[in-house]
Design a protein around this motif. Structure first.
Motif, PDB file in Angstrom:
ATOM      1  N   VAL A  74      52.111  95.371  90.082  1.00  0.00           N
ATOM      2  CA  VAL A  74      51.366  94.333  89.361  1.00  0.00           C
ATOM      3  C   VAL A  74      50.316  95.040  88.516  1.00  0.00           C
ATOM      4  N   VAL A  75      50.132  94.571  87.281  1.00  0.00           N
ATOM      5  CA  VAL A  75      49.130  95.159  86.395  1.00  0.00           C
ATOM      6  C   VAL A  75      48.197  94.060  85.889  1.00  0.00           C
ATOM      7  N   ILE A  76      46.897  94.318  85.996  1.00  0.00           N
ATOM      8  CA  ILE A  76      45.879  93.452  85.403  1.00  0.00           C
ATOM      9  C   ILE A  76      45.129  94.302  84.389  1.00  0.00           C
ATOM     10  N   LEU A  77      45.297  93.990  83.113  1.00  0.00           N
ATOM     11  CA  LEU A  77      44.742  94.818  82.048  1.00  0.00           C
ATOM     12  C   LEU A  77      43.394  94.255  81.611  1.00  0.00           C
ATOM     13  N   SER A  78      42.336  94.754  82.259  1.00  0.00           N
ATOM     14  CA  SER A  78      40.976  94.343  81.908  1.00  0.00           C
ATOM     15  C   SER A  78      40.210  95.457  81.218  1.00  0.00           C
ATOM     16  N   ARG A 111      56.064  98.279  80.588  1.00  0.00           N
ATOM     17  CA  ARG A 111      57.411  97.856  80.193  1.00  0.00           C
ATOM     18  C   ARG A 111      58.445  98.914  80.563  1.00  0.00           C
ATOM     19  N   ARG A 112      58.103 100.172  80.339  1.00  0.00           N
ATOM     20  CA  ARG A 112      59.019 101.259  80.697  1.00  0.00           C
ATOM     21  C   ARG A 112      59.360 101.216  82.191  1.00  0.00           C
ATOM     22  N   GLN A 113      58.372 100.869  83.015  1.00  0.00           N
ATOM     23  CA  GLN A 113      58.578 100.814  84.454  1.00  0.00           C
ATOM     24  C   GLN A 113      59.194  99.489  84.919  1.00  0.00           C
ATOM     25  N   GLY A 114      59.361  98.547  84.001  1.00  0.00           N
ATOM     26  CA  GLY A 114      59.961  97.262  84.369  1.00  0.00           C
ATOM     27  C   GLY A 114      59.060  96.400  85.227  1.00  0.00           C
ATOM     28  N   ILE A 115      57.755  96.544  85.067  1.00  0.00           N
ATOM     29  CA  ILE A 115      56.806  95.775  85.878  1.00  0.00           C
ATOM     30  C   ILE A 115      56.880  94.301  85.488  1.00  0.00           C
ATOM     31  N   THR A 116      57.078  93.453  86.477  1.00  0.00           N
ATOM     32  CA  THR A 116      57.330  92.040  86.195  1.00  0.00           C
ATOM     33  C   THR A 116      56.077  91.176  86.199  1.00  0.00           C
ATOM     34  N   ARG A 117      55.041  91.590  86.877  1.00  0.00           N
ATOM     35  CA  ARG A 117      53.842  90.751  86.956  1.00  0.00           C
ATOM     36  C   ARG A 117      52.703  91.463  86.240  1.00  0.00           C
ATOM     37  N   LEU A 118      52.297  90.928  85.109  1.00  0.00           N
ATOM     38  CA  LEU A 118      51.247  91.544  84.312  1.00  0.00           C
ATOM     39  C   LEU A 118      50.383  90.466  83.686  1.00  0.00           C
ATOM     40  N   LEU A 119      49.073  90.686  83.750  1.00  0.00           N
ATOM     41  CA  LEU A 119      48.098  89.795  83.138  1.00  0.00           C
ATOM     42  C   LEU A 119      47.256  90.589  82.145  1.00  0.00           C
ATOM     43  N   PHE A 120      47.259  90.140  80.884  1.00  0.00           N
ATOM     44  CA  PHE A 120      46.453  90.753  79.838  1.00  0.00           C
ATOM     45  C   PHE A 120      45.236  89.877  79.585  1.00  0.00           C
ATOM     46  N   LEU A 121      44.047  90.490  79.588  1.00  0.00           N
ATOM     47  CA  LEU A 121      42.818  89.749  79.345  1.00  0.00           C
ATOM     48  C   LEU A 121      42.343  89.974  77.916  1.00  0.00           C
ATOM     49  N   GLY A 122      42.184  88.884  77.192  1.00  0.00           N
ATOM     50  CA  GLY A 122      41.686  88.940  75.837  1.00  0.00           C
ATOM     51  C   GLY A 122      40.244  88.487  75.771  1.00  0.00           C
ATOM     52  N   SER A 123      39.922  87.645  74.798  1.00  0.00           N
ATOM     53  CA  SER A 123      38.550  87.205  74.582  1.00  0.00           C
ATOM     54  C   SER A 123      38.560  85.951  73.725  1.00  0.00           C
ATOM     55  N   VAL A 163      52.397  90.849  74.468  1.00  0.00           N
ATOM     56  CA  VAL A 163      52.827  90.172  75.695  1.00  0.00           C
ATOM     57  C   VAL A 163      53.904  89.138  75.371  1.00  0.00           C
ATOM     58  N   GLN A 164      53.701  88.359  74.329  1.00  0.00           N
ATOM     59  CA  GLN A 164      54.692  87.348  73.950  1.00  0.00           C
ATOM     60  C   GLN A 164      56.004  87.991  73.509  1.00  0.00           C
ATOM     61  N   ALA A 165      55.912  89.118  72.797  1.00  0.00           N
ATOM     62  CA  ALA A 165      57.119  89.806  72.344  1.00  0.00           C
ATOM     63  C   ALA A 165      57.935  90.334  73.515  1.00  0.00           C
ATOM     64  N   VAL A 166      57.250  90.890  74.526  1.00  0.00           N
ATOM     65  CA  VAL A 166      57.948  91.381  75.719  1.00  0.00           C
ATOM     66  C   VAL A 166      58.603  90.229  76.457  1.00  0.00           C
ATOM     67  N   ARG A 167      57.941  89.088  76.525  1.00  0.00           N
ATOM     68  CA  ARG A 167      58.539  87.911  77.162  1.00  0.00           C
ATOM     69  C   ARG A 167      59.838  87.528  76.447  1.00  0.00           C
ATOM     70  N   ARG A 168      59.800  87.519  75.115  1.00  0.00           N
ATOM     71  CA  ARG A 168      60.988  87.117  74.359  1.00  0.00           C
ATOM     72  C   ARG A 168      62.114  88.139  74.485  1.00  0.00           C
ATOM     73  N   GLN A 169      61.757  89.397  74.379  1.00  0.00           N
ATOM     74  CA  GLN A 169      62.794  90.436  74.321  1.00  0.00           C
ATOM     75  C   GLN A 169      63.335  90.817  75.688  1.00  0.00           C
ATOM     76  N   ASP A 170      62.458  90.907  76.685  1.00  0.00           N
ATOM     77  CA  ASP A 170      62.848  91.412  78.001  1.00  0.00           C
ATOM     78  C   ASP A 170      62.846  90.353  79.094  1.00  0.00           C
ATOM     79  N   TRP A 174      55.239  88.096  81.730  1.00  0.00           N
ATOM     80  CA  TRP A 174      53.881  88.549  81.467  1.00  0.00           C
ATOM     81  C   TRP A 174      53.060  87.395  80.891  1.00  0.00           C
ATOM     82  N   ILE A 175      51.744  87.415  81.163  1.00  0.00           N
ATOM     83  CA  ILE A 175      50.877  86.326  80.719  1.00  0.00           C
ATOM     84  C   ILE A 175      49.561  86.881  80.170  1.00  0.00           C
ATOM     85  N   SER A 176      48.838  86.017  79.434  1.00  0.00           N
ATOM     86  CA  SER A 176      47.546  86.375  78.857  1.00  0.00           C
ATOM     87  C   SER A 176      46.512  85.311  79.193  1.00  0.00           C
ATOM     88  N   ALA A 177      45.268  85.760  79.373  1.00  0.00           N
ATOM     89  CA  ALA A 177      44.152  84.839  79.590  1.00  0.00           C
ATOM     90  C   ALA A 177      43.026  85.195  78.628  1.00  0.00           C
TER      91      ALA A 177
END
Length: 330
Positions: A74-78, A111-123, A163-170, A174-177
Motif C-alpha cells: 500500500v502506498v500513501i503519497l504525502s 506501477r512497476r511493482q503492480g501495487i493495487t492500493r495507492l492514495l495520492f494527496l493533492g491540495s 492516477v486517473q491514467a493508471v486507472r484507465r490503462q491498468d 488508485w485514488i486521490s484526495a
C-alpha cells in the motif's frame, strides 16, 4: 469497486490487511507523521517511511531500487515540497520541478511493482481561483489558477491525472484526495516559508514574549480560508483507502471557513497576546476564497472531529514544547 450515483460515491468496504506493508511517502513531515500515528493506532504493524535524507524521491533510480527491495503493498503519497504564499510565489520553478519528480517517480515505481492500493494527496489549490463556492470536485480544470501558487497546483493536477491514467490503462484502483489548508503538530513555523496558521502562531508568540505592542500581519486579512487539523485528514486517508474507489478526486475539509483576520484573532486569543494588530497590504493575499464542498466524503461516513480553536491550542502546545527542545522547524 465503488461507482457514483447522482454524484455520490457508493460506500464499498475494502478493509486493508493490518499486517500489509504500508509505505507512507513523506512520513517525517506534518501530514505523513499524522497518517503514520493514525495507522499505528488502527493496528497496522508494518509501516515504512524513510526520511528524505535516506531516500531522495527526486532520484528516479533510487526510488525504483527502493521499491524493488522493500515491495510495499500500500502506498500513501504525502511527500511534497510545500510552503506558504511567499515561498510559492518566489520559488515556482522549484515547487513545480520537485513535486513533479517526486510524484512521477513514486507513481511509476508503484506501477512497476503492480501495487493495487495507492492514495495520492493533492491540495485545494488545484481549483480555479474564482471557482463557485463551495468548490466541487468537478470544478477541476474549469478556469485559471491563482498565480501565487500555480506551479504547485499544476504539479498536483498532474498527479491527479496520472492516477486517473493508471486507472484507465491498468485498471488499478488508485485514488486521490484533495485536502484543504492543513495545520497541526509537526507544522513548519518558518517566518517566510510557513503557511498562515503556524506563521500567525509564531508571530503572536514572539510578540507576546518580547512585549511588543503591535503585530503586523501579511495582506489585507480579508480572504477566507478553511482549516483542517492534520489528524482529521489522517482519519480521512484510511477511510478513503478502505471505502472509496473512483476516478474523481475527493475533497477533504471542514465545510466552513473564516477570514484571515478572524483566524488571527483566534490565534491571538490562544497565545494570549493582547496587543494591537495591523495588516500589511503590500503583501499578497492569494485566492480570495476556497471553501471545499465535502459532501462526497461525508457520504462515505467521514466528518471532521477537531474544532479550530481546540486544534490551534494543540498546535500551540506542540510548538512551545518543541521550541523549548530546539526541534521546531523554523
Amino acid at each position: 469497486m465503488s461507482t457514483t450515483t447522482a454524484g455520490k460515491p457508493q460506500t464499498d468496504h475494502r478493509p486493508l490487511d493490518r499486517s500489509a506493508r504500508v509505505y507512507v511517502a513523506g512520513a517525517h513531515g506534518m501530514v505523513g507523521s499524522a497518517i503514520w500515528r493514525h495507522l499505528v493506532q488502527e493496528g497496522f504493524t508494518d509501516l515504512i517511511g524513510p526520511s528524505s535524507a535516506a531516500l531522495d524521491l527526486r532520484d528516479r533510480g533510487a526510488v525504483f531500487d527502493w521499491f524493488a527491495a522493500t515491495r510495499p503493498q500500500v502506498v500513501i503519497l504525502s511527500a511534497a515540497r510545500v510552503g506558504g504564499i511567499k515561498a510559492n510565489a518566489s520559488r515556482p520553478a522549484e515547487f513545480l520541478s520537485d513535486n513533479l519528480r517526486i510524484q512521477v517517480n513514486v507513481l511509476d515505481a508503484a506501477r512497476r511493482q503492480g501495487i493495487t492500493r495507492l492514495l495520492f494527496l493533492g491540495s485545494s489549490c488545484i481549483y480555479p481561483k474564482h471557482a463557485t463556492q463551495p468548490i466541487r470536485e468537478d470544478a477541476l480544470l474549469t478556469g485559471p489558477l491563482e498565480p501565487t501558487n500555480d506551479a504547485y497546483a499544476i504539479a498536483k493536477i498532474a498527479g491527479i491525472l496520472q492516477v486517473q491514467a493508471v486507472r484507465r490503462q491498468d485498471a488499478l484502483p488508485w485514488i486521490s484526495a484533495m485536502p484543504t489548508n492543513l495545520y497541526g503538530p509537526g507544522d513548519n513555523f518558518h517566518p517566510e516559508n510557513s503557511h498562515v496558521l503556524p506563521s500567525l502562531i509564531r508571530r503572536f508568540h514572539q510578540a507576546r514574549e518580547a512585549g511588543e505592542a503591535l503585530v503586523r500581519n501579511w495582506g489585507t486579512g480579508t480572504p477566507r480560508r478553511e482549516f483542517l487539523h492534520v489528524d482529521d485528514l489522517a482519519r480521512a486517508c484510511l477511510l478513503l483507502l478502505e471505502r472509496y474507489d473512483g476516478d474523481m478526486p475527493v475533497n477533504v475539509g471542514t465545510g466552513t471557513d473564516l477570514t484571515i483576520q478572524e483566524a488571527a484573532a483566534l490565534v491571538a486569543e490562544v497565545v494570549d497576546y493582547a496587543g494591537a494588530v495591523a495588516w500589511d497590504t503590500n503583501e499578497l493575499d492569494g485566492t480570495p476564497r476556497k471553501l471545499l464542498d465535502i459532501s462526497r466524503i461525508q457520504d462515505l461516513g467521514w466528518a471532521p472531529q477537531i474544532k479550530l480553536k481546540e486544534g490551534i491550542s494543540q498546535t500551540y502546545a506542540w510548538y512551545l514544547e518543541h521550541l523549548a527542545a530546539g526541534t521546531v522547524r523554523i
